[in-house]
Write a protein that holds these residues in place. Structure first.
Motif, PDB file in Angstrom:
ATOM      1  N   TYR A   1      35.763  42.777  32.850  1.00 31.64           N
ATOM      2  CA  TYR A   1      36.199  43.098  34.200  1.00 31.64           C
ATOM      3  C   TYR A   1      35.119  43.937  34.858  1.00 31.64           C
ATOM      4  O   TYR A   1      34.325  44.597  34.191  1.00 31.64           O
ATOM      5  CB  TYR A   1      37.568  43.810  34.231  1.00 31.64           C
TER       6      TYR A   1
ATOM      7  N   TYR B   1      38.382  43.751  38.601  1.00 33.92           N
ATOM      8  CA  TYR B   1      38.318  42.322  38.857  1.00 33.92           C
ATOM      9  C   TYR B   1      37.923  41.629  37.560  1.00 33.92           C
ATOM     10  O   TYR B   1      36.825  41.845  37.045  1.00 33.92           O
ATOM     11  CB  TYR B   1      37.290  42.024  39.959  1.00 33.92           C
TER      12      TYR B   1
ATOM     13  N   ASP C   1      42.891  37.136  35.713  1.00 34.44           N
ATOM     14  CA  ASP C   1      43.900  38.059  36.237  1.00 34.44           C
ATOM     15  C   ASP C   1      43.770  39.424  35.549  1.00 34.44           C
ATOM     16  O   ASP C   1      42.848  39.645  34.756  1.00 34.44           O
ATOM     17  CB  ASP C   1      45.304  37.465  36.083  1.00 34.44           C
TER      18      ASP C   1
ATOM     19  N   ASP D   1      42.353  32.620  35.997  1.00 34.07           N
ATOM     20  CA  ASP D   1      43.096  32.510  37.253  1.00 34.07           C
ATOM     21  C   ASP D   1      42.840  31.116  37.824  1.00 34.07           C
ATOM     22  O   ASP D   1      41.769  30.860  38.379  1.00 34.07           O
ATOM     23  CB  ASP D   1      42.630  33.590  38.228  1.00 34.07           C
TER      24      ASP D   1
END
Length: 161
Positions: free
Chosen positions: A65, A74, A97, A103
């Protein structure tokens, strides 16, 4: 700065970034193979990366992330599809996600990173192919060229450290 060219081609659904580094191919390879080094250069300076899981072997998944200036996280992932150490590796690069699951509402690019000896250093090509012009345009609108360029340009500082 290592990045010497960045171009996208909507008709061919590609984004290609080219860079030169004053370091041997094996040294550049190690940056991508080692999760602690990878997180120093994967996100742009204002969105540093934290690599959660990483194994640069075909069939593996890398998860990470990036943390934005506002503290928001993110997620992203790589599904590694091919590895030719230290010359190249290929992966599907996608958004994730909060639990670092893919995602499906976001674009996935097929990436091939290639490293070749050049004038005592390394010539690197970062090539990404998208499923549609809309997917490529979406990441262009999100600032992928600027973000990727600033991330790759951090490699010089890591090499100097």
């Amino acid at each position: 700065m290592p990045v010497i060219d960045a171009k996208h081609d909507i008709d061919n659904l590609t984004l290609t970034i080219t860079a030169h580094f004053a370091a041997p191919v094996q040294r550049i390879w190690q940056i991508y193979a080692d999760p602690r080094q990878l997180e120093k250069i994967w996100g742009p300076p204002t969105f540093p990366a934290t690599v959660v899981q990483h194994d640069l072997t075909a069939g593996s998944r890398t998860t990470y992330y990036m943390t934005g200036p506002d503290g928001e996280k993110y997620g992203g992932y790589w599904d590694v599809t091919a590895v030719d150490e230290p010359n190249s590796f290929a992966f599907d690069d996608g958004f994730a996600d909060a639990d670092l699951n893919p995602d499906p509402s976001m674009p996935v690019s097929k990436c091939v990173y290639t490293f070749a000896e050049h004038d005592g250093g390394t010539h690197a090509t970062y090539a990404s192919t998208f499923a549609s012009a809309e997917a490529l345009q979406q990441v262009l609108d999100m600032g992928v060229v600027e973000g990727s360029t600033s991330a790759i340009n951090q490699i010089d500082a890591l090499l100097a450290a």
